[in-house]
Design a protein around this motif. Structure first.
Motif, PDB file in Angstrom:
ATOM      1  N   ALA A 193       4.800 -13.946-137.140  1.00 42.12           N
ATOM      2  CA  ALA A 193       4.285 -14.986-138.029  1.00 42.12           C
ATOM      3  C   ALA A 193       3.785 -16.211-137.281  1.00 42.12           C
ATOM      4  CB  ALA A 193       5.381 -15.394-139.021  1.00 42.12           C
ATOM      5  N   ALA A 194       4.537 -16.650-136.259  1.00 42.37           N
ATOM      6  CA  ALA A 194       4.252 -17.932-135.606  1.00 42.37           C
ATOM      7  C   ALA A 194       3.293 -17.826-134.422  1.00 42.37           C
ATOM      8  CB  ALA A 194       5.564 -18.578-135.145  1.00 42.37           C
ATOM      9  N   ASN A 195       3.140 -16.640-133.874  1.00 37.18           N
ATOM     10  CA  ASN A 195       2.194 -16.373-132.795  1.00 37.18           C
ATOM     11  C   ASN A 195       2.300 -17.343-131.611  1.00 37.18           C
ATOM     12  OD1 ASN A 195       0.140 -15.131-131.389  1.00 37.18           O
ATOM     13  ND2 ASN A 195      -1.510 -16.113-132.536  1.00 37.18           N
ATOM     14  N   PRO A 196       3.471 -17.439-130.981  1.00 41.04           N
ATOM     15  CA  PRO A 196       3.596 -18.293-129.796  1.00 41.04           C
ATOM     16  C   PRO A 196       2.792 -17.728-128.635  1.00 41.04           C
ATOM     17  CG  PRO A 196       5.543 -16.923-130.047  1.00 41.04           C
ATOM     18  CD  PRO A 196       4.711 -16.690-131.267  1.00 41.04           C
ATOM     19  N   SER A 197       2.431 -18.597-127.702  1.00 44.93           N
ATOM     20  CA  SER A 197       1.681 -18.128-126.529  1.00 44.93           C
ATOM     21  C   SER A 197       2.507 -18.168-125.253  1.00 44.93           C
ATOM     22  CB  SER A 197       0.411 -18.965-126.337  1.00 44.93           C
ATOM     23  OG  SER A 197       0.726 -20.327-126.161  1.00 44.93           O
ATOM     24  N   ALA A 198       3.685 -18.795-125.309  1.00 46.29           N
ATOM     25  CA  ALA A 198       4.544 -18.875-124.123  1.00 46.29           C
ATOM     26  C   ALA A 198       6.002 -18.797-124.543  1.00 46.29           C
ATOM     27  CB  ALA A 198       4.292 -20.172-123.364  1.00 46.29           C
ATOM     28  N   LEU A 199       6.841 -18.292-123.653  1.00 47.39           N
ATOM     29  CA  LEU A 199       8.267 -18.155-123.944  1.00 47.39           C
ATOM     30  C   LEU A 199       8.970 -19.509-123.891  1.00 47.39           C
ATOM     31  CD1 LEU A 199      10.860 -16.476-124.357  1.00 47.39           C
ATOM     32  CD2 LEU A 199      10.945 -16.171-121.881  1.00 47.39           C
ATOM     33  N   ASP A 200       8.744 -20.258-122.817  1.00 48.24           N
ATOM     34  CA  ASP A 200       9.368 -21.570-122.657  1.00 48.24           C
ATOM     35  C   ASP A 200       8.338 -22.545-122.097  1.00 48.24           C
ATOM     36  OD1 ASP A 200       9.183 -20.924-119.923  1.00 48.24           O
ATOM     37  OD2 ASP A 200      11.236 -20.137-119.905  1.00 48.24           O
ATOM     38  N   ILE A 201       8.722 -23.806-121.989  1.00 46.31           N
ATOM     39  CA  ILE A 201       7.769 -24.826-121.546  1.00 46.31           C
ATOM     40  C   ILE A 201       7.230 -24.508-120.154  1.00 46.31           C
ATOM     41  CG2 ILE A 201       7.582 -27.255-120.865  1.00 46.31           C
ATOM     42  CD1 ILE A 201       9.440 -27.930-123.220  1.00 46.31           C
ATOM     43  N   GLY A 202       8.090 -24.012-119.278  1.00 41.46           N
ATOM     44  CA  GLY A 202       7.658 -23.673-117.930  1.00 41.46           C
ATOM     45  C   GLY A 202       6.663 -22.533-117.871  1.00 41.46           C
ATOM     46  N   SER A 203       6.565 -21.755-118.942  1.00 43.58           N
ATOM     47  CA  SER A 203       5.664 -20.599-118.970  1.00 43.58           C
ATOM     48  C   SER A 203       4.279 -20.933-119.514  1.00 43.58           C
ATOM     49  CB  SER A 203       6.270 -19.484-119.831  1.00 43.58           C
ATOM     50  OG  SER A 203       7.514 -19.070-119.324  1.00 43.58           O
ATOM     51  N   VAL A 204       4.077 -22.147-120.022  1.00 49.28           N
ATOM     52  CA  VAL A 204       2.754 -22.532-120.525  1.00 49.28           C
ATOM     53  C   VAL A 204       1.780 -22.544-119.357  1.00 49.28           C
ATOM     54  CG1 VAL A 204       1.397 -24.352-121.635  1.00 49.28           C
ATOM     55  CG2 VAL A 204       3.744 -23.919-122.383  1.00 49.28           C
ATOM     56  N   SER A 205       0.644 -21.906-119.523  1.00 46.06           N
ATOM     57  CA  SER A 205      -0.310 -21.816-118.412  1.00 46.06           C
ATOM     58  C   SER A 205      -0.848 -23.189-118.047  1.00 46.06           C
ATOM     59  CB  SER A 205      -1.470 -20.889-118.779  1.00 46.06           C
ATOM     60  OG  SER A 205      -2.364 -21.526-119.662  1.00 46.06           O
ATOM     61  N   ALA A 206      -1.099 -23.380-116.766  1.00 43.63           N
ATOM     62  CA  ALA A 206      -1.620 -24.658-116.284  1.00 43.63           C
ATOM     63  C   ALA A 206      -2.955 -24.989-116.933  1.00 43.63           C
ATOM     64  CB  ALA A 206      -1.757 -24.613-114.759  1.00 43.63           C
ATOM     65  N   ALA A 207      -3.777 -23.962-117.153  1.00 48.13           N
ATOM     66  CA  ALA A 207      -5.094 -24.180-117.767  1.00 48.13           C
ATOM     67  C   ALA A 207      -4.949 -24.699-119.199  1.00 48.13           C
ATOM     68  CB  ALA A 207      -5.896 -22.886-117.751  1.00 48.13           C
ATOM     69  N   ASP A 208      -4.032 -24.090-119.959  1.00 47.92           N
ATOM     70  CA  ASP A 208      -3.811 -24.536-121.340  1.00 47.92           C
ATOM     71  C   ASP A 208      -3.273 -25.961-121.376  1.00 47.92           C
ATOM     72  OD1 ASP A 208      -4.681 -22.136-122.292  1.00 47.92           O
ATOM     73  OD2 ASP A 208      -2.691 -21.331-122.757  1.00 47.92           O
ATOM     74  N   LEU A 209      -2.369 -26.254-120.449  1.00 42.86           N
ATOM     75  CA  LEU A 209      -1.764 -27.589-120.404  1.00 42.86           C
ATOM     76  C   LEU A 209      -2.804 -28.646-120.021  1.00 42.86           C
ATOM     77  CD1 LEU A 209       0.921 -28.978-120.860  1.00 42.86           C
ATOM     78  CD2 LEU A 209       1.489 -28.575-118.460  1.00 42.86           C
ATOM     79  N   ASP A 210      -3.632 -28.346-119.029  1.00 35.10           N
ATOM     80  CA  ASP A 210      -4.678 -29.286-118.609  1.00 35.10           C
ATOM     81  C   ASP A 210      -5.669 -29.539-119.745  1.00 35.10           C
ATOM     82  OD1 ASP A 210      -3.539 -29.462-116.133  1.00 35.10           O
ATOM     83  OD2 ASP A 210      -4.939 -28.088-115.154  1.00 35.10           O
ATOM     84  N   ARG A 211      -6.027 -28.474-120.453  1.00 35.81           N
ATOM     85  CA  ARG A 211      -6.969 -28.604-121.561  1.00 35.81           C
ATOM     86  C   ARG A 211      -6.397 -29.494-122.664  1.00 35.81           C
ATOM     87  NH1 ARG A 211      -6.999 -23.626-123.224  1.00 35.81           N
ATOM     88  NH2 ARG A 211      -8.216 -22.981-121.422  1.00 35.81           N
ATOM     89  N   GLU A 212      -5.123 -29.278-122.973  1.00 35.91           N
ATOM     90  CA  GLU A 212      -4.475 -30.066-124.015  1.00 35.91           C
ATOM     91  C   GLU A 212      -4.333 -31.525-123.591  1.00 35.91           C
ATOM     92  OE1 GLU A 212      -2.946 -30.510-127.858  1.00 35.91           O
ATOM     93  OE2 GLU A 212      -4.024 -28.853-126.893  1.00 35.91           O
ATOM     94  N   ARG A 213      -3.948 -31.759-122.342  1.00 40.76           N
ATOM     95  CA  ARG A 213      -3.833 -33.139-121.842  1.00 40.76           C
ATOM     96  C   ARG A 213      -5.166 -33.875-121.960  1.00 40.76           C
ATOM     97  NH1 ARG A 213       0.742 -34.485-118.946  1.00 40.76           N
ATOM     98  NH2 ARG A 213       1.987 -32.752-118.116  1.00 40.76           N
ATOM     99  N   ALA A 214      -6.246 -33.179-121.608  1.00 38.72           N
ATOM    100  CA  ALA A 214      -7.571 -33.799-121.664  1.00 38.72           C
ATOM    101  C   ALA A 214      -7.945 -34.185-123.093  1.00 38.72           C
ATOM    102  CB  ALA A 214      -8.612 -32.850-121.080  1.00 38.72           C
ATOM    103  N   VAL A 215      -7.670 -33.299-124.031  1.00 42.35           N
ATOM    104  CA  VAL A 215      -7.976 -33.576-125.439  1.00 42.35           C
ATOM    105  C   VAL A 215      -7.140 -34.749-125.944  1.00 42.35           C
ATOM    106  CG1 VAL A 215      -7.801 -32.666-127.794  1.00 42.35           C
ATOM    107  CG2 VAL A 215      -8.719 -31.232-125.971  1.00 42.35           C
ATOM    108  N   LEU A 216      -5.848 -34.713-125.655  1.00 41.79           N
ATOM    109  CA  LEU A 216      -4.949 -35.768-126.122  1.00 41.79           C
ATOM    110  C   LEU A 216      -5.299 -37.119-125.500  1.00 41.79           C
ATOM    111  CD1 LEU A 216      -1.523 -33.872-126.088  1.00 41.79           C
ATOM    112  CD2 LEU A 216      -2.909 -34.461-128.083  1.00 41.79           C
TER     113      LEU A 216
END
Length: 290
Positions: A193-216
């Protein structure tokens, strides 16, 4: 024996639409005779399969096979949902999924032998020619644990263990396996139902994190605040991002109140031993196919 030139292979590929290696073999089997090679490919179902290979196949089935301390997901695509409801197609998908339990990767799966002696790839080619639609063995995923369970869930099942969305959840624990399996089933339903993309915070891909930081950061700058304040705003808003995409940080859909990590910690008391959520896979039919 006639010489099989690159030009002859190219010509046969253009005429039949079959793959290069199949064309080479067809010409070799027929002493370089182009017409006989075309007929040979057609008899094998290879020409028909190749001509259909350009058509988009985004329907089909995801299949799950659970076993002791491991489980596997396999996606096999077809062009229409009608074929996904075909008994021959369903039987093929079921056989392929069972073979996937004991192979390392997709290439090995394609070369695995089915009970009738054909490889998975050969059987798929035959099905394409027989049923008349492009089909594709797209992917497989497997999880295993040393001590624990790999729970499975199939959402929107067409037949048992085959449907649109399959989920695996790996839980490691020395505790009560029946209770552990029950927890795993609920967590698998949450993942569907929730469709997570990572197991824990450390597993979030660097590319996804950089993209989100830039948007925010861009959003925060619209407030006109200084850069040092913007940096703090971004870090604060990242918490919401983690709660959206990280499984352990998500709000548990079954109770709508707890975080998944809290659910796992609480369940450990009932299970009688610490529980580690070691991994998950969510496979949705056709995702990413254009």
């Amino acid at each position: 024996m006639a010489e099989i030139t690159a030009a002859l292979v190219k010509e046969l590929r253009e005429v039949s639409g079959a793959g290069m290696m199949d064309c080479k073999k067809a010409l070799a089997e027929n002493e370089g005779n182009l017409e006989q090679a075309v007929d040979w490919l057609r008899k094998k179902g290879l020409a028909a399969a190749a001509k259909k290979a350009g058509r988009v196949a985004a329907e089909g089935l995801v299949a799950v096979v659970p076993a002791d301390k491991k489980a596997v997901l396999v996606e096999v695509n077809s062009e229409t949902d009608f074929v996904a409801r075909n008994d021959k197609f369903q039987d093929f998908v079921g056989q392929v999924a069972k073979q996937a339990l004991d192979v390392a990767d997709l290439e090995a799966l394609k070369n695995a032998k089915l009970p009738d002696g054909q490889t998975v790839a050969e059987k798929l080619t035959q099905l394409v020619a027989t049923i008349g639609e492009n089909m594709n063995l797209r992917r497989m995923a497997k999880l295993s644990v040393n001590d624990g369970v790999v729970a499975t869930y199939m959402h929107n099942a067409t037949v048992p263990n085959m449907g649109k969305i399959g989920v695996l959840v790996a839980l490691e624990s020395t505790g009560d396996k029946a209770k552990l399996a029950a927890l795993g089933k609920q967590l698998a339903m949450h993942v569907a139902a929730a469709n997570p993309s990572a197991l824990d915070i450390g597993s979030v891909s660097a590319a996804d994190l950089d993209r989100e930081r830039a948007v925010l950061a861009e959003q925060a700058r619209a407030s006109g605040k200084p850069e040092e304040i913007i940096a703090k705003m971004v870090e604060g808003r990242l918490r919401k991002f983690y709660e959206d995409v990280v499984l352990l940080e998500q709000l548990y859909v079954i109770d709508g109140e707890s975080r998944v990590k809290q659910v796992v910690e609480q369940a450990a008391k009932e299970i009688g031993a610490p529980v580690k959520l070691a991994g998950f896979v969510r496979m949705a039919l056709g995702e990413g196919i254009q």
